[in-house]
Design a protein around this motif. Structure first.
Motif, short mmCIF file in Angstrom:
data_model
loop_
_atom_site.label_atom_id
_atom_site.label_comp_id
_atom_site.label_asym_id
_atom_site.label_seq_id
_atom_site.Cartn_x
_atom_site.Cartn_y
_atom_site.Cartn_z
N VAL A 31 10.36 29.04 5.78
CA VAL A 31 11.02 30.15 6.65
C VAL A 31 10.76 31.50 5.92
O VAL A 31 11.22 31.43 4.64
N VAL A 32 9.91 32.45 6.23
CA VAL A 32 9.51 33.51 5.68
C VAL A 32 10.21 34.72 6.16
O VAL A 32 10.82 34.87 7.05
N PRO A 33 10.29 35.85 5.20
CA PRO A 33 11.03 36.91 5.68
C PRO A 33 10.22 37.60 6.92
O PRO A 33 8.93 37.50 6.98
N ALA A 34 10.89 38.22 7.70
CA ALA A 34 10.18 39.01 9.12
C ALA A 34 9.08 39.49 8.74
O ALA A 34 8.04 39.78 9.33
N ASP A 35 9.34 40.49 7.63
CA ASP A 35 8.52 41.71 7.28
C ASP A 35 7.14 40.91 6.17
O ASP A 35 6.41 41.86 6.06
N SER A 36 7.17 39.61 6.15
CA SER A 36 6.02 39.00 5.40
C SER A 36 5.19 38.28 6.29
O SER A 36 4.37 37.62 5.77
N TRP A 37 5.78 38.25 7.67
CA TRP A 37 5.14 37.30 8.46
C TRP A 37 3.49 37.19 8.58
O TRP A 37 2.87 36.29 8.24
N GLY A 38 2.93 38.40 8.70
CA GLY A 38 1.31 38.59 8.70
C GLY A 38 0.75 37.86 7.52
O GLY A 38 -0.33 37.31 7.37
N ALA A 39 1.22 38.47 6.23
CA ALA A 39 0.78 37.93 4.85
C ALA A 39 0.99 36.54 4.81
O ALA A 39 -0.02 35.78 4.30
N ALA A 40 2.04 35.98 5.24
CA ALA A 40 2.21 34.54 5.26
C ALA A 40 1.50 33.60 5.94
O ALA A 40 0.87 32.61 5.41
N LEU A 41 1.26 34.31 7.20
CA LEU A 41 0.18 33.38 8.16
C LEU A 41 -1.33 33.31 7.55
O LEU A 41 -1.65 32.48 7.70
N GLN A 42 -1.48 34.44 7.18
CA GLN A 42 -2.85 34.67 6.45
C GLN A 42 -2.97 33.76 5.22
O GLN A 42 -3.84 32.87 5.04
N TYR A 43 -1.96 33.79 4.44
CA TYR A 43 -2.08 32.86 3.29
C TYR A 43 -1.89 31.17 3.52
O TYR A 43 -2.65 30.55 2.84
N PHE A 44 -0.95 31.01 4.56
CA PHE A 44 -0.94 29.42 4.78
C PHE A 44 -1.93 28.94 5.65
O PHE A 44 -1.74 27.62 6.31
N THR A 45 -2.97 29.91 6.21
CA THR A 45 -3.76 29.33 7.19
C THR A 45 -5.21 29.04 6.46
O THR A 45 -5.85 27.95 6.61
N GLY A 46 -5.55 29.90 5.60
CA GLY A 46 -6.89 29.85 5.02
C GLY A 46 -6.93 28.67 4.12
O GLY A 46 -6.07 28.25 3.37
N SER A 47 -8.19 28.31 3.88
CA SER A 47 -8.41 27.23 2.94
C SER A 47 -8.24 27.61 1.66
O SER A 47 -8.36 29.17 1.46
N LYS A 48 -8.20 27.12 0.53
CA LYS A 48 -8.10 27.62 -0.72
C LYS A 48 -9.10 28.31 -1.09
O LYS A 48 -9.03 29.48 -1.88
N ALA A 49 -10.33 27.96 -0.81
CA ALA A 49 -11.57 28.87 -1.20
C ALA A 49 -11.54 30.18 -0.44
O ALA A 49 -11.90 31.36 -1.02
N HIS A 50 -11.22 30.04 0.77
CA HIS A 50 -11.07 31.39 1.68
C HIS A 50 -10.04 32.42 0.91
O HIS A 50 -10.35 33.45 0.86
N ASN A 51 -8.72 31.80 0.74
CA ASN A 51 -7.93 32.76 -0.07
C ASN A 51 -8.27 33.29 -1.35
O ASN A 51 -7.95 34.29 -1.82
N ILE A 52 -8.99 32.56 -2.06
CA ILE A 52 -9.51 33.09 -3.35
C ILE A 52 -10.37 34.17 -3.37
O ILE A 52 -10.35 35.34 -3.73
N ARG A 53 -11.32 34.15 -2.23
CA ARG A 53 -12.14 35.07 -1.97
C ARG A 53 -11.21 36.11 -1.54
O ARG A 53 -11.65 37.57 -1.84
N THR A 54 -10.37 36.37 -0.59
CA THR A 54 -9.53 37.42 -0.08
C THR A 54 -8.66 38.14 -1.20
O THR A 54 -8.54 39.40 -1.33
N ARG A 55 -8.20 37.28 -2.23
CA ARG A 55 -7.63 37.80 -3.32
C ARG A 55 -8.45 38.49 -4.35
O ARG A 55 -8.03 39.48 -4.80
N GLU A 56 -9.68 37.93 -4.20
CA GLU A 56 -10.68 38.63 -5.14
C GLU A 56 -10.97 40.05 -4.74
O GLU A 56 -11.14 40.95 -5.39
#
Length: 574
Positions: free
Chosen positions: A245-270
């Motif tokens: 359960v995530v804060p409503a104002d973090s919904w988009g970021a949480a959805l992006q974070y918990f959907t992408g593969s580990k490798a995809h998320n590393i690239r977006t953080r870079e």
């Protein structure tokens, strides 16, 4: 909850297996197997049917209808419970191993006390099967190979099983007072072939109440961890499900974070770091000021990174970041792009519904065209004949246009034999609107022979689609070994489409090979391979596989208008 049809189908299949394991009548076991398939593929909800109505389901007679009715009333079938008591559960589990049938499983139990996959593997490696009748060196090799397949699968389930569980849980949580949003994420949202666990995200006015409700769902078998923001359970079927359960104002970021593969998320953080930003499941922040600059909407998170929204099925770090940065991300095919289905079966062979029922269901899906492709005669169990095929063709012609103007096509699914030949001669094949050709046997041929076999099928001018090309069954049969690049080159040259079979147990051609074939200019057909009306809905899994292979609608022949499709099917015919 799981459909009553599926629950009963599983119980009837278990009943059939136990009859075979306990040495019962083989004919009776086959009767229950057929009934299991009929109930599982029946379009209506059996929970609302009485015994008389149940008897109208194909292959369901008086005795089986009574057992189904007993289960619907009491939640159990007493004769099944009696059979379960005669055999340890592990013995039935042995029959899941490819190449190990019920009789051999029972022999292993009575002769050596083997009642689990682990004990069987140990016995093989210790040489304890050498003296058993019917267990030669080749059998032992096949059993070890089958066990290896199961170990590879581990506790993973196919996409269809994972999706069914997730959608049931999400639907239940959305009914909990105070739940504002709830979706599945992770590998399931990326539509991977197999799923290890299920990630569910939610926002709620009272997170603790939602967590408590989650632990009490009928699907929950065990609570692994119970917290304020994350709770993990194991379902009664053995799947781990994590609810965050995530804060409503973090919904988009949480959805992006918990959907992408580990490798995809590393690239977006870079990318974020290079822009002097910090990306997490809570949002995208300015490193210098700490200001949150994007978090509520997933597209906004990507946008502030200088990227378009990337479809979940592409988030594997397989080139999608580079393509997005160049503005070259493809507009991948969607289920709404499909105009028809080119591989389906009726009860003339091994399907469960009539031609009329299948056509009516296809029309309800809004298709412009629909092909019936029942099995050809070399798949001898289906008992197809020239006369039956011609009679069906006449029936198809009479019904053409009768379902909202939908075009009905008469096709066949041919069998590619070990030499690459198919069931009927060219003059008979010429009468079909389309021919799908598939491997249904000799799956262990050497690479050179399998490649040559597929090439001969591609060279046949009457064959326009190669069905489920690798012949894999996820977790049970590995893909055939072929020189796929040579096959793909031949398909591009001959104009032969490769199928993406949408059955969750197949998803064949797999996404990795789809992308390789696409690079060589191959065309594709996304087909349901439906053997019953409910199977038509599997098309979404085939589309997801096409998306994971980066296909556009123009590369999928059943996304084409009818006139273009017909020109393709008739091209280069003698």
């Amino acid at each position: 909850m799981e459909r009553s049809n599926d629950q009963v189908a599983n119980l009837l299949q278990e009943y059939a297996d136990l009859i075979a394991i306990t040495g019962g009548d083989a004919f009776k076991a086959r009767v229950y197997e057929k009934a299991a398939r009929s109930v599982g593929g029946y379009a209506g909800d059996i929970a609302k049917m009485d015994a008389g109505e149940l008897r109208r389901i194909p292959n369901v007679g008086t005795s089986i209808a009574a057992k189904i009715d007993e289960f619907l009333r009491t939640g159990a079938i007493h004769q099944l419970e009696e059979l379960r008591g005669k055999i340890p559960a592990g013995v039935r589990r042995l029959t899941v191993i490819p190449s190990l049938g019920p009789k051999k499983a029972v022999m292993l139990y009575h002769e050596l006390g083997i009642d689990s996959i682990e004990s069987l593997e140990g016995a093989i490696r210790a040489g304890l099967l050498h003296d058993l009748h019917g267990f030669g060196a080749k059998t032992e090799e096949n059993l070890l190979h089958g066990i290896e397949l199961m170990h590879k699968a581990g506790e993973r389930v196919d996409l269809g099983v994972g999706m069914s569980a997730a959608e049931e849980i999400v639907a239940a949580l959305l009914q909990v007072p105070g739940c504002e949003r709830c979706v599945y994420a992770g590998s399931l949202r990326r539509m991977k072939d197999t799923i290890g666990d299920i990630d569910v995200l939610a926002t709620a006015r009272e997170p603790a109440a939602l967590m408590d409700a989650f632990t009490r769902l009928p699907t929950t078998g065990e609570v692994i961890a119970h917290g304020d923001t994350k709770t993990s359970v194991r379902t009664v079927a053995g799947l781990q499900v994590d609810l965050r359960v995530v804060p409503a104002d973090s919904w988009g970021a949480a959805l992006q974070y918990f959907t992408g593969s580990k490798a995809h998320n590393i690239r977006t953080r870079e990318i974020a770091v290079h822009k002097k930003l910090k990306l997490s499941e809570y949002g995208l922040f300015d490193v210098t000021t700490g200001e949150k600059i994007a978090s509520t909407d997933e597209a906004d998170v990507y946008g502030m990174l200088g990227l378009p929204w990337i479809p979940p099925t592409l988030r594997e770090d397989s080139g999608e970041i580079e393509a997005a940065l160049r503005g070259e991300l493809p507009r991948i095919v969607a289920e709404t792009d499909l105009r028809g289905d080119l591989h389906t079966h009726t009860n003339l062979t091994d399907g469960l519904a009539s031609l009329e029922e299948m056509a009516a269901a296809a029309a309800e899906r809004g298709y412009a065209y629909f092909a019936i492709t029942d099995h050809a005669p070399e798949l001898y169990m289906q008992r197809m004949t020239d006369e039956k095929a011609l009679a069906q063709r006449e029936q198809v012609r009479k019904l053409d246009g009768a379902y909202g103007g939908m075009r009905l096509l008469h096709g066949t699914e041919l069998n590619i034999d070990p030499e690459g030949d198919v069931d009927w001669p060219p003059e008979f094949l010429a009468g079909f609107d389309l021919c799908v050709a598939s491997l249904h046997s000799h799956f262990t041929q050497p690479r050179e022979e399998t490649t040559r076999r597929l090439l001969r099928a591609c060279e046949n001018p009457h064959i326009k689609i190669i069905g489920h090309p690798t012949a894999r069954v996820i977790g049970r049969r590995e893909p055939v070994d072929a020189d796929w690049d040579t096959v793909f080159t031949a398909c591009a040259r001959t104009g032969t489409a490769l199928e993406i079979d949408a059955f969750p147990e197949r998803l064949d051609l797999p996404a990795g090979l789809v992308r390789r074939a696409s690079g060589k200019g191959v065309l594709f057909a996304v087909d349901s391979d439906a053997h019953a009306v409910p199977h038509l809905a599997n098309m979404r899994y085939g589309v997801a596989t096409a998306q994971r292979g980066w296909l556009t609608a123009d590369q999928v022949i059943n996304a084409w208008p009818l006139d273009r499709l017909l020109r393709f099917l008739q091209a280069d015919r003698p």
